[in-house]
Scaffold this motif. Sequence first.
Motif, PDB file in Angstrom:
ATOM      1  N   ASN A  81       0.801  -1.220   0.000  1.00  0.00           N
ATOM      2  CA  ASN A  81       0.000   0.000   0.000  1.00  0.00           C
ATOM      3  C   ASN A  81       0.837   1.275   0.000  1.00  0.00           C
ATOM      4  N   ASN A  82       2.084   1.191   0.483  1.00  0.00           N
ATOM      5  CA  ASN A  82       2.947   2.377   0.507  1.00  0.00           C
ATOM      6  C   ASN A  82       3.594   2.655  -0.835  1.00  0.00           C
ATOM      7  N   GLY A  83       3.418   1.768  -1.785  1.00  0.00           N
ATOM      8  CA  GLY A  83       3.944   1.987  -3.124  1.00  0.00           C
ATOM      9  C   GLY A  83       5.395   1.595  -3.254  1.00  0.00           C
ATOM     10  N   LEU A  84       6.035   2.159  -4.235  1.00  0.00           N
ATOM     11  CA  LEU A  84       7.424   1.834  -4.559  1.00  0.00           C
ATOM     12  C   LEU A  84       8.350   2.705  -3.720  1.00  0.00           C
ATOM     13  N   THR A  85       8.683   2.234  -2.542  1.00  0.00           N
ATOM     14  CA  THR A  85       9.551   2.973  -1.625  1.00  0.00           C
ATOM     15  C   THR A  85      11.003   2.594  -1.863  1.00  0.00           C
ATOM     16  N   ASP A  86      11.913   3.332  -1.225  1.00  0.00           N
ATOM     17  CA  ASP A  86      13.337   3.016  -1.327  1.00  0.00           C
ATOM     18  C   ASP A  86      13.633   1.625  -0.782  1.00  0.00           C
ATOM     19  N   ALA A  87      12.945   1.236   0.270  1.00  0.00           N
ATOM     20  CA  ALA A  87      13.148  -0.093   0.852  1.00  0.00           C
ATOM     21  C   ALA A  87      12.745  -1.196  -0.128  1.00  0.00           C
ATOM     22  N   VAL A  88      11.671  -0.979  -0.859  1.00  0.00           N
ATOM     23  CA  VAL A  88      11.234  -1.963  -1.845  1.00  0.00           C
ATOM     24  C   VAL A  88      12.247  -2.047  -2.984  1.00  0.00           C
ATOM     25  N   ILE A  89      12.751  -0.911  -3.440  1.00  0.00           N
ATOM     26  CA  ILE A  89      13.768  -0.885  -4.496  1.00  0.00           C
ATOM     27  C   ILE A  89      15.009  -1.651  -4.045  1.00  0.00           C
ATOM     28  N   ARG A  90      15.454  -1.421  -2.804  1.00  0.00           N
ATOM     29  CA  ARG A  90      16.626  -2.133  -2.285  1.00  0.00           C
ATOM     30  C   ARG A  90      16.372  -3.632  -2.224  1.00  0.00           C
ATOM     31  N   GLU A  91      15.188  -4.030  -1.793  1.00  0.00           N
ATOM     32  CA  GLU A  91      14.848  -5.446  -1.698  1.00  0.00           C
ATOM     33  C   GLU A  91      14.820  -6.103  -3.087  1.00  0.00           C
ATOM     34  N   ILE A  92      14.309  -5.396  -4.061  1.00  0.00           N
ATOM     35  CA  ILE A  92      14.313  -5.915  -5.443  1.00  0.00           C
ATOM     36  C   ILE A  92      15.754  -6.067  -5.924  1.00  0.00           C
TER      37      ILE A  92
ATOM     38  N   GLY B  23      -2.844  -3.605  -5.411  1.00  0.00           N
ATOM     39  CA  GLY B  23      -3.515  -2.432  -5.962  1.00  0.00           C
ATOM     40  C   GLY B  23      -4.077  -2.737  -7.332  1.00  0.00           C
ATOM     41  N   ASP B  24      -5.093  -2.008  -7.706  1.00  0.00           N
ATOM     42  CA  ASP B  24      -5.817  -2.285  -8.932  1.00  0.00           C
ATOM     43  C   ASP B  24      -5.504  -1.336 -10.081  1.00  0.00           C
ATOM     44  N   ASP B  25      -4.641  -0.353  -9.872  1.00  0.00           N
ATOM     45  CA  ASP B  25      -4.354   0.653 -10.891  1.00  0.00           C
ATOM     46  C   ASP B  25      -3.288   0.147 -11.860  1.00  0.00           C
ATOM     47  N   ARG B  26      -3.722  -0.256 -13.044  1.00  0.00           N
ATOM     48  CA  ARG B  26      -2.803  -0.815 -14.039  1.00  0.00           C
ATOM     49  C   ARG B  26      -1.763   0.211 -14.482  1.00  0.00           C
ATOM     50  N   GLU B  27      -2.167   1.437 -14.700  1.00  0.00           N
ATOM     51  CA  GLU B  27      -1.219   2.471 -15.124  1.00  0.00           C
ATOM     52  C   GLU B  27      -0.124   2.681 -14.078  1.00  0.00           C
ATOM     53  N   GLN B  28      -0.505   2.614 -12.800  1.00  0.00           N
ATOM     54  CA  GLN B  28       0.481   2.771 -11.724  1.00  0.00           C
ATOM     55  C   GLN B  28       1.479   1.610 -11.748  1.00  0.00           C
ATOM     56  N   ARG B  29       0.981   0.396 -11.986  1.00  0.00           N
ATOM     57  CA  ARG B  29       1.872  -0.770 -12.069  1.00  0.00           C
ATOM     58  C   ARG B  29       2.852  -0.623 -13.232  1.00  0.00           C
ATOM     59  N   GLU B  30       2.369  -0.149 -14.380  1.00  0.00           N
ATOM     60  CA  GLU B  30       3.238   0.051 -15.537  1.00  0.00           C
ATOM     61  C   GLU B  30       4.293   1.117 -15.256  1.00  0.00           C
ATOM     62  N   THR B  31       3.904   2.171 -14.561  1.00  0.00           N
ATOM     63  CA  THR B  31       4.844   3.226 -14.198  1.00  0.00           C
ATOM     64  C   THR B  31       5.916   2.688 -13.267  1.00  0.00           C
ATOM     65  N   TRP B  32       5.516   1.914 -12.241  1.00  0.00           N
ATOM     66  CA  TRP B  32       6.481   1.327 -11.316  1.00  0.00           C
ATOM     67  C   TRP B  32       7.411   0.354 -12.026  1.00  0.00           C
ATOM     68  N   PHE B  33       6.855  -0.429 -12.956  1.00  0.00           N
ATOM     69  CA  PHE B  33       7.658  -1.388 -13.716  1.00  0.00           C
ATOM     70  C   PHE B  33       8.768  -0.655 -14.470  1.00  0.00           C
ATOM     71  N   ALA B  34       8.422   0.406 -15.168  1.00  0.00           N
ATOM     72  CA  ALA B  34       9.403   1.189 -15.920  1.00  0.00           C
ATOM     73  C   ALA B  34      10.412   1.851 -14.983  1.00  0.00           C
TER      74      ALA B  34
ATOM     75  N   SER C  99      14.500   1.237 -14.923  1.00  0.00           N
ATOM     76  CA  SER C  99      15.445   2.327 -15.175  1.00  0.00           C
ATOM     77  C   SER C  99      16.379   2.546 -13.990  1.00  0.00           C
ATOM     78  N   VAL C 100      15.875   2.445 -12.759  1.00  0.00           N
ATOM     79  CA  VAL C 100      16.699   2.680 -11.568  1.00  0.00           C
ATOM     80  C   VAL C 100      17.705   1.547 -11.370  1.00  0.00           C
ATOM     81  N   LEU C 101      17.269   0.292 -11.555  1.00  0.00           N
ATOM     82  CA  LEU C 101      18.124  -0.853 -11.260  1.00  0.00           C
ATOM     83  C   LEU C 101      18.859  -1.399 -12.481  1.00  0.00           C
ATOM     84  N   GLY C 102      18.558  -0.893 -13.670  1.00  0.00           N
ATOM     85  CA  GLY C 102      19.232  -1.361 -14.870  1.00  0.00           C
ATOM     86  C   GLY C 102      18.896  -2.798 -15.220  1.00  0.00           C
TER      87      GLY C 102
END
Length: 124
Positions: free
Chosen positions: A27-38, A54-65, A69-72
Motif C-alpha cells: 500500500n505504501n507503493g514503490l519505496t526506497d526499501a522496496v527498491i533495495r529489496e528488489i 492495488g488495482d491501478d494498471r497504469e500505476q503498475r506500468e509506471t512502477w515497472f518502468a 530504469s533505476v536498477l538497470g
Amino acid sequence: MMELTRDQRLHLRAQAHGLQPVVMIGNNGLTDAVIREIAVNLDAHELIKVRVLGDDREQRETWFAEICSVLGCAAVQHIGKLLVLYRPNHDGKSKVTLNKPKPQNKPAANTAKKKASTSGTGRR
C-alpha cells in the motif's frame, strides 16, 4: 535499462513460470526499501517475480518502468499484478540462461519397421 530480443524474453518467461514472487509492493507503493529489496533479490537470483498490490494498471506500468530504469534490469513480463524482472550477475556465475540451448545431435533411431503378424486372428 536492458533490452531483450523477443526470443530471449520468451525464454525467460518460460523459466520464470514456476517462480514464486519474492518481493511485494504494498500500500505504501514503490519505496526506497522496496527498491533495495528488489536489487538484493536480483543480485541473488537474476530472474524474479514481484507482486504488486492495488488495482491501478497504469500505476503498475509506471512502477515497472521505474524499477527497470533505476536498477538497470530488463522488463520480461507484466501480467496482471505480477512483474517479471531480469538482471544478469556480472561475476560470470550466471544462474539463468538467457538463450535456449542448442539441441545436441542424437544418433538416428532405428527406422526399420517390424513385420506385422499375418497369422489368423492376430492374437498370440
